[in-house]
Design an enzyme around this catalytic site. Structure first.
Site, PDB file in Angstrom:
ATOM      1  N   HIS A  72     -39.394  12.955 -35.680  1.00 18.41           N
ATOM      2  CA  HIS A  72     -38.097  12.547 -35.140  1.00 18.41           C
ATOM      3  C   HIS A  72     -38.278  12.096 -33.695  1.00 18.41           C
ATOM      4  O   HIS A  72     -38.711  12.866 -32.852  1.00 18.41           O
ATOM      5  CB  HIS A  72     -37.078  13.692 -35.227  1.00 18.41           C
ATOM      6  CG  HIS A  72     -36.448  13.795 -36.582  1.00 18.41           C
ATOM      7  ND1 HIS A  72     -35.194  14.293 -36.792  1.00 18.41           N
ATOM      8  CD2 HIS A  72     -36.915  13.422 -37.802  1.00 18.41           C
ATOM      9  CE1 HIS A  72     -34.915  14.232 -38.086  1.00 18.41           C
ATOM     10  NE2 HIS A  72     -35.944  13.718 -38.725  1.00 18.41           N
ATOM     11  N   TYR A 201     -26.078  17.614 -32.768  1.00 23.15           N
ATOM     12  CA  TYR A 201     -25.487  18.809 -32.157  1.00 23.15           C
ATOM     13  C   TYR A 201     -24.049  18.432 -31.805  1.00 23.15           C
ATOM     14  O   TYR A 201     -23.827  17.521 -30.999  1.00 23.15           O
ATOM     15  CB  TYR A 201     -26.246  19.197 -30.879  1.00 23.15           C
ATOM     16  CG  TYR A 201     -27.650  19.712 -31.128  1.00 23.15           C
ATOM     17  CD1 TYR A 201     -28.701  18.847 -31.428  1.00 23.15           C
ATOM     18  CD2 TYR A 201     -27.934  21.083 -31.044  1.00 23.15           C
ATOM     19  CE1 TYR A 201     -29.987  19.325 -31.654  1.00 23.15           C
ATOM     20  CE2 TYR A 201     -29.224  21.568 -31.263  1.00 23.15           C
ATOM     21  CZ  TYR A 201     -30.247  20.683 -31.579  1.00 23.15           C
ATOM     22  OH  TYR A 201     -31.531  21.162 -31.801  1.00 23.15           O
ATOM     23  N   PRO A 293     -30.712  29.962 -30.738  1.00 21.90           N
ATOM     24  CA  PRO A 293     -31.389  28.894 -31.488  1.00 21.90           C
ATOM     25  C   PRO A 293     -31.072  27.471 -31.041  1.00 21.90           C
ATOM     26  O   PRO A 293     -31.758  26.538 -31.473  1.00 21.90           O
ATOM     27  CB  PRO A 293     -30.899  29.112 -32.923  1.00 21.90           C
ATOM     28  CG  PRO A 293     -29.618  29.839 -32.787  1.00 21.90           C
ATOM     29  CD  PRO A 293     -29.736  30.686 -31.567  1.00 21.90           C
ATOM     30  N   LYS A 297     -36.174  26.605 -29.820  1.00 22.50           N
ATOM     31  CA  LYS A 297     -37.345  26.958 -29.003  1.00 22.50           C
ATOM     32  C   LYS A 297     -38.101  28.199 -29.497  1.00 22.50           C
ATOM     33  O   LYS A 297     -39.236  28.432 -29.075  1.00 22.50           O
ATOM     34  CB  LYS A 297     -36.921  27.184 -27.546  1.00 22.50           C
ATOM     35  CG  LYS A 297     -36.543  25.903 -26.829  1.00 22.50           C
ATOM     36  CD  LYS A 297     -37.762  25.076 -26.494  1.00 22.50           C
ATOM     37  CE  LYS A 297     -37.441  23.632 -26.242  1.00 22.50           C
ATOM     38  NZ  LYS A 297     -38.051  22.694 -27.186  1.00 22.50           N
ATOM     39  N   TYR A 384     -36.705  19.323 -24.673  1.00 23.84           N
ATOM     40  CA  TYR A 384     -36.587  19.380 -26.133  1.00 23.84           C
ATOM     41  C   TYR A 384     -37.941  19.169 -26.818  1.00 23.84           C
ATOM     42  O   TYR A 384     -38.273  19.880 -27.764  1.00 23.84           O
ATOM     43  CB  TYR A 384     -35.578  18.331 -26.622  1.00 23.84           C
ATOM     44  CG  TYR A 384     -35.069  18.605 -28.018  1.00 23.84           C
ATOM     45  CD1 TYR A 384     -33.972  19.443 -28.236  1.00 23.84           C
ATOM     46  CD2 TYR A 384     -35.676  18.033 -29.129  1.00 23.84           C
ATOM     47  CE1 TYR A 384     -33.514  19.706 -29.512  1.00 23.84           C
ATOM     48  CE2 TYR A 384     -35.222  18.289 -30.413  1.00 23.84           C
ATOM     49  CZ  TYR A 384     -34.130  19.126 -30.596  1.00 23.84           C
ATOM     50  OH  TYR A 384     -33.680  19.378 -31.873  1.00 23.84           O
TER      51      TYR A 384
HETATM   52  C1  PHB Z   1     -32.795  24.265 -37.924  1.00 25.42           C
HETATM   53  O1  PHB Z   1     -33.047  23.239 -38.566  1.00 25.42           O
HETATM   54  O2  PHB Z   1     -32.742  25.380 -38.476  1.00 25.42           O
HETATM   55  C2  PHB Z   1     -32.527  24.146 -36.473  1.00 25.42           C
HETATM   56  C3  PHB Z   1     -32.735  22.926 -35.845  1.00 25.42           C
HETATM   57  C4  PHB Z   1     -32.457  22.791 -34.508  1.00 25.42           C
HETATM   58  C5  PHB Z   1     -31.971  23.870 -33.789  1.00 25.42           C
HETATM   59  C6  PHB Z   1     -31.782  25.095 -34.405  1.00 25.42           C
HETATM   60  C7  PHB Z   1     -32.055  25.241 -35.757  1.00 25.42           C
HETATM   61  O3  PHB Z   1     -31.675  23.713 -32.487  1.00 25.42           O
END
Ligand code: PHB
Ligand code: APR
Length: 393
Positions: A72, A201, A293, A297, A384
Site C-alpha cells: 500500500h 480512517y 491500535p 504500531k 506511518y
Molecule cells: C487492521 O487491519 O487490523 C488494522 C489496520 C490499521 C490499524 C489498526 C488495525 O491502524
C-alpha cells in the site's frame, strides 16, 4: 533442560527472535502457555512497516509474505465527507507498508520453526524466573501439572502484556506509564470486498471507524464503541449500518456487507514499562509496551525490539560484547516513545472524545493544519511507514 536463550511466549515477538537466532546458530527454546491453535486464532492488526518486512526477510520467512502481501502506497483520512489521501510513497521517498495479517506472520514463523525442528513447548506456563542477576538464570514452567526447569544464559520475555516476565522485575526498579482510553474498538472480520483500495480512517460525529483489509476478498472493519458495550448486542446488521453511517456517502453506497467470521471488542491503552532489561532478562514486544491500535504500531514496535535484542545477543556470542546489555533498554525506548506518541496522536485526532468544546475545537484545528500542510502530511507519512530502527551504539 538447557539452552542459550529461553524465549517466553510464541507470539510474533518470540517466534521472530527464535528464527533469527536459529539462523545465527544460537540455540533457543520457546515456551508458550497456550496451544498453537489458540495463538493462531487471535485476530490482530495487519499492517507491516518496511522494517518489519526486512526483518522477516532476514529471518528467511518471506516467501508467502512476498507473494500474498499487498503493498500500500497510501491511505486515507476522512473527516465526514472530506477525504485526504496520505501519499506514503511520495512523501517518504518511495516507502510503503504491506497489508499482511499478524495471524499469517505467526503462521509462517510457526511453520519455519517446525520445519527447522526447533524446540517449542506449547501449553506450558512459565511460573517463575530465577537467578536473573546470576550468570545462570532459570525458567520454571508447568507442563502437565509437573514443574520443569530450563537453564539458560539469557531470557527473552516475549510473553505479552499479561505475562510473567515484566512482573519478575522488582517493583523498586520497574516504572510503568499508563493511559487507558474511555472507549474500545469493535472489530469485524468478513469475507467481503474491502471498502476501498486503501485503508480509510474515518472521523465522524458518531465516532471513529476504520475500513481495513486482509486481502482483496477479506475485510477488517472497526468501530469506536463505549467500553460498556457488549459484543452480543452487536448483530452483524447493526455493525454494518453503523459503519455506513460513519464513512463518506460514496463509500457507504458501494460497501459490500456479509456475515462476520469474527467479532470482538478490544480496549485501547498506551503503556510503557521502564527499564526493559533487568539482569539477564530482556522484555520485548507487548511485554514492555502497548499502543492503541490507531496507526497499527503494536506489531511493528515488537519487531524493532526484536531487531535490537537479536543484534545484542549476536554481539555477545560472537564478540563477547556484554557491555552492550545496558544499552538495550535505552535504545528500544527511544523508538517506543515515538511510536507511543504517534499512536496517541492518531487516536486523539480521530476519535470522538468527551471533553470540553474548546478541546474538540483545538483538535479539529490541529488536524486541519496537518492535513493541509506538506510538512504535516510528511510527518504523518514518515511515522506511518515506520521510523528507522535505532542502533545499539
Ligand atoms: C487492521 O487491519 O487490523 C488494522 C489496520 C490499521 C490499524 C489498526 C488495525 O491502524
Ligand atoms: N508462560 C508462557 N507463555 C506466556 C505466558 C507465560 N506465563 N504469559 C503469556 N504467554 C504467551 C501468550 O499466551 C502469548 O501467546 O506469550 C505470548 C505473547 O504474545 P503476544 O501477546 O502476541 O505478544 P508479542 O509477541 O509481543 O506480539 C506483539 O501482538 O498484541 C499484539 O499489538 C500487539 O501486534 C502486537 C503483537
Amino acid at each position: 533442560m538447557k539452552t542459550k536463550i529461553a524465549i517466553i511466549g510464541a507470539g510474533p515477538s518470540g517466534l521472530l527472535l527464535g528464527q533469527l537466532l536459529h539462523k545465527a546458530g544460537i540455540d533457543n527454546v520457546v515456551i508458550e502457555r497456550r496451544s498453537a491453535k489458540y495463538v493462531l486464532g487471535r485476530i490482530r492488526a495487519g499492517i507491516l512497516e518496511y522494517g518489519f518486512v526486512d526483518l522477516m526477510r532476514e529471518a528467511g520467512v518471506h516467501t508467502r509474505m512476498d507473494a500474498e502481501g499487498l503493498r500500500h502506497d497510501g491511505f486515507e483520512i476522512a473527516i465526514g465527507e472530506d477525504r485526504t489521501r496520505i501519499d506514503l510513497h511520495g512523501l517518504t521517498a518511495g516507502k510503503s507498508v504491506l497489508v499482511y495479517g499478524q495471524t499469517e506472520v505467526t503462521r509462517d514463523l510457526m511453520e519455519a520453526r517446525i520445519g527447522a525442528g526447533l524446540p517449542t513447548h506449547y501449553e506450558c506456563e512459565v511460573i517463575e524466573l530465577r537467578g536473573l542477576n546470576t550468570g545462570k538464570p532459570t525458567v520454571v514452567f508447568r507442563s502437565d501439572h509437573e514443574d520443569c526447569v530450563l537453564e539458560c544464559d539469557y531470557i527473552a520475555g516475549c510473553d505479552g502484556f499479561h505475562g510473567v516476565s515484566r512482573r519478575s522485575i522488582p517493583g523498586d526498579t520497574l516504572r510503568e506509564h499508563e493511559k487507558v482510553y474511555p472507549f474500545g474498538w469493535l472489530g469485524l472480520l468478513s469475507d467481503t470486498r474491502p471498502a476501498s483500495d486503501e485503508l480509510i480512517y474515518n472521523k465522524s460525529d458518531r465516532g471513529f471507524a476504520l475500513c481495513s483489509m486482509r486481502s482483496e476478498s477479506r475485510s477488517r472493519h472497526y468501530l469506536q464503541v463505549p467500553l460498556s458495550e457488549k459484543v452480543e448486542d452487536w448483530s452483524d446488521d447493526r455493525f454494518w449500518d453503523e459503519l455506513k453511517a460513519r464513512v463518506p456517502a460514496d463509500v457507504a453506497s458501494t460497501l459490500e456487507t456479509g456475515p462476520s467470521l469474527e467479532k470482538s471488542i478490544a480496549p485501547l491503552r498506551s503503556f510503557v514499562a521502564e527499564p526493559l532489561q533487568y539482569g539477564r532478562l530482556f522484555l520485548a514486544g507487548d511485554a514492555g509496551h502497548i499502543v492503541p491500535p490507531t496507526g497499527a504500531k503494536g506489531l511493528n514496535l515488537a519487531a524493532s525490539d526484536i531487531s535490537t535484542l537479536f543484534t545484542l545477543l549476536v554481539s555477545i556470542y560472537e564478540q563477547g560484547r556484554t557491555d552492550l546489555i545496558e544499552r538495550y533498554s535505552e535504545t528500544c525506548l527511544r523508538r517506543i516513545w515515538k511510536a507511543e506518541r504517534f499512536s496517541w496522536w492518531m487516536t486523539t485526532m480521530l476519535h470522538h472524545l468527551d471533553g470540553t468544546d474548546i478541546d474538540r475545537k483545538l483538535i479539529d484545528a490541529e488536524l486541519d493544519y496537518y492535513l493541509n500542510s506538506e510538512a504535516g502530511l510528511t510527518t504523518i507519512a514518515e511515522n506511518y511507514v515506520g521510523l528507522p530502527f535505532d542502533r545499539l551504539e
